[in-house]
Enzyme design. Structure first.
Site, PDB file in Angstrom:
ATOM      1  N   LYS A  61      42.202  45.312  47.650  1.00 19.49           N
ATOM      2  CA  LYS A  61      41.482  43.641  48.162  1.00 19.49           C
ATOM      3  C   LYS A  61      41.729  43.840  50.827  1.00 19.49           C
ATOM      4  O   LYS A  61      41.019  43.465  51.063  1.00 19.49           O
ATOM      5  CB  LYS A  61      42.072  42.973  47.959  1.00 19.49           C
ATOM      6  CG  LYS A  61      42.142  42.256  46.179  1.00 19.49           C
ATOM      7  CD  LYS A  61      41.826  40.747  46.315  1.00 19.49           C
ATOM      8  CE  LYS A  61      41.389  40.334  45.227  1.00 19.49           C
ATOM      9  NZ  LYS A  61      41.920  40.734  43.565  1.00 19.49           N
ATOM     10  N   SER A 310      42.376  49.082  39.950  1.00 23.39           N
ATOM     11  CA  SER A 310      42.247  48.311  41.142  1.00 23.39           C
ATOM     12  C   SER A 310      43.821  47.882  41.843  1.00 23.39           C
ATOM     13  O   SER A 310      43.330  47.542  43.199  1.00 23.39           O
ATOM     14  CB  SER A 310      41.470  47.228  40.718  1.00 23.39           C
ATOM     15  OG  SER A 310      42.675  46.125  39.306  1.00 23.39           O
TER      16      SER A 310
HETATM   17  C1  LIG Z   1      41.531  40.842  43.015  1.00 24.84           C
HETATM   18  C2  LIG Z   1      41.703  41.861  41.656  1.00 24.84           C
HETATM   19  C3  LIG Z   1      40.652  42.305  41.070  1.00 24.84           C
HETATM   20  C4  LIG Z   1      40.024  41.438  40.602  1.00 24.84           C
HETATM   21  O1  LIG Z   1      38.427  41.670  41.520  1.00 24.84           O
HETATM   22  P1  LIG Z   1      37.859  40.512  42.171  1.00 24.84           P
HETATM   23  O2  LIG Z   1      37.367  40.747  43.406  1.00 24.84           O
HETATM   24  O3  LIG Z   1      37.726  39.266  42.297  1.00 24.84           O
HETATM   25  O4  LIG Z   1      36.762  40.438  40.666  1.00 24.84           O
HETATM   26  C5  LIG Z   1      41.482  43.020  39.881  1.00 24.84           C
HETATM   27  N1  LIG Z   1      42.316  43.677  40.240  1.00 24.84           N
HETATM   28  C6  LIG Z   1      43.712  43.379  41.053  1.00 24.84           C
HETATM   29  C7  LIG Z   1      44.916  44.525  40.473  1.00 24.84           C
HETATM   30  C8  LIG Z   1      42.742  42.186  42.059  1.00 24.84           C
HETATM   31  O5  LIG Z   1      43.639  42.115  42.579  1.00 24.84           O
END
Ligand SMILES: *Cc1c(COP(=O)(O)O)cnc(C)c1O
Length: 322
Positions: A61, A310
């Site tokens: 993010k 992510s």
């Molecule tokens: C925010 C987030 C997501 C999802 O991302 P979006 O852009 O809202 O689809 C996935 N994994 C993690 C760890 C996140 O913080």
């Protein structure tokens, strides 16, 4: 629409993602693509893991946060406000501090302690409001004004372009990739990645993964229009949006090949598998994509696959309960 004649803050395009990449490169990590024999064997595929749990603040993010905040004119804006269940708030706080901007973060009253402490440690002013994203959003928007803009977690073209830099890096690091698997919350990450990948390597399959208990995109695709779930339930707290983003939805329908679901049990198994076999600490939201790849159907068998890990923000006590 031609990317060259459209302002970057008004559209998502390969050009805006390349510009995001140039703009944020000095602030974010080019995270590694990890390989694990145990994971490839389990998937019966050649799997590489895009390690965004090793990104600054422990999630991708910061990419969107930096791209959004670097577009701000520092002469007129010295503060920002956001609402977040955790990772986005942390990322905005971190990016704001790096750029000399004052962040205010609205958190849910039941936010995970590790995420609250992290946002505080990054120097954010914290506000607490309700438990739903709607309550937080309303509070954050009420605190926003022209000199203190609201920074959206996914429904913002500059944020989506920043997240798309993950896709550019994947193509640069593994040109032979055939399938890219991405978790879906509000859809900012997958929108950016799908545009980055499909516009330069259209043969690569982009697959989105959501929890069974928060399958807003699957439900929306089935109905042919964005649907709003009445509730969500999942251990993957970053994927619990009630509805696809207003701005992300058109990109998901145009560029994502398939959207699938995984159970919380599969996600928990994958978090444990990553810790034990690959020595990687990944939070449930961050493990969802891999959970699909190594799941019982072995859907990517024989393919060259990248699963996006992510995020990695999980405290030890929670990890131990999975
Ligand atoms: C925010 C987030 C997501 C999802 O991302 P979006 O852009 O809202 O689809 C996935 N994994 C993690 C760890 C996140 O913080």
């Amino acid at each position: 629409m031609d990317a060259e004649v459209v302002n970057e803050s008004d559209w998502l395009s390969p050009t805006s993602i390349r510009r995001a990449h140039d703009r944020i490169r000095g602030y974010v990590r080019r995270t590694p693509l990890l390989r694990s024999k145990a994971i490839s064997e389990s998937a019966r595929a050649e799997v590489r893991l895009k390690a965004e749990h090793l990104q600054h603040t422990g999630s991708f993010k910061v990419r969107g946060a930096f791209n959004r905040l670097l577009a701000i004119d520092p002469r007129s804006v010295t503060e920002v406000v956001t609402a977040s269940s955790g990772n986005h708030g942390q990322a905005v706080a971190y990016a704001a501090r790096a750029l000399g901007i004052k962040p205010t973060v609205v958190l849910p009253e039941n936010a995970a302690p590790i995420k609250v402490e992290a946002a505080r440690a990054y120097g954010a002013t914290l506000e607490f409001s309700g438990t739903t994203s709607a309550q937080r959003l309303a509070r954050a928007k009420s605190l926003a004004h022209a000199q203190r803009p609201f920074i959206a977690p996914y429904d913002d073209y500059l944020v989506m372009a920043g997240q798309g830099t993950v896709g550019l890096e994947i193509l640069g690091q593994f040109a032979e990739v055939e399938v890219v698997v991405v978790p879906i919350g509000g859809g900012g990450l997958i929108s950016g990645i799908a545009v980055a990948i499909k516009c330069s390597a259209p043969h690569v399959r982009v697959i989105g993964v959501e929890p069974e208990g928060a399958a807003k995109v699957s439900a929306s695709l089935a109905q042919g229009r964005p649907m709003v779930l009445t509730s969500t339930a999942s251990i993957a707290d970053g994927l619990k949006a009630l509805t696809p983003g207003e701005l992300t939805w058109p990109f998901i329908t145009q560029f994502v090949d398939e959207v699938v679901t995984v159970s919380d049990e599969e996600i928990a198994d994958t978090v444990r598998f990553l810790a034990e076999r690959a020595k990687q600490v990944v939070e449930p939201s961050g493990a969802a994509a891999l959970a699909y790849v190594i799941g019982p159907k072995k859907p990517c068998a024989g393919k060259k696959v990248v699963a996006v890990l992510s995020g990695g923000n999980i405290d030890w006590a929670t990890l131990a309960t999975l």
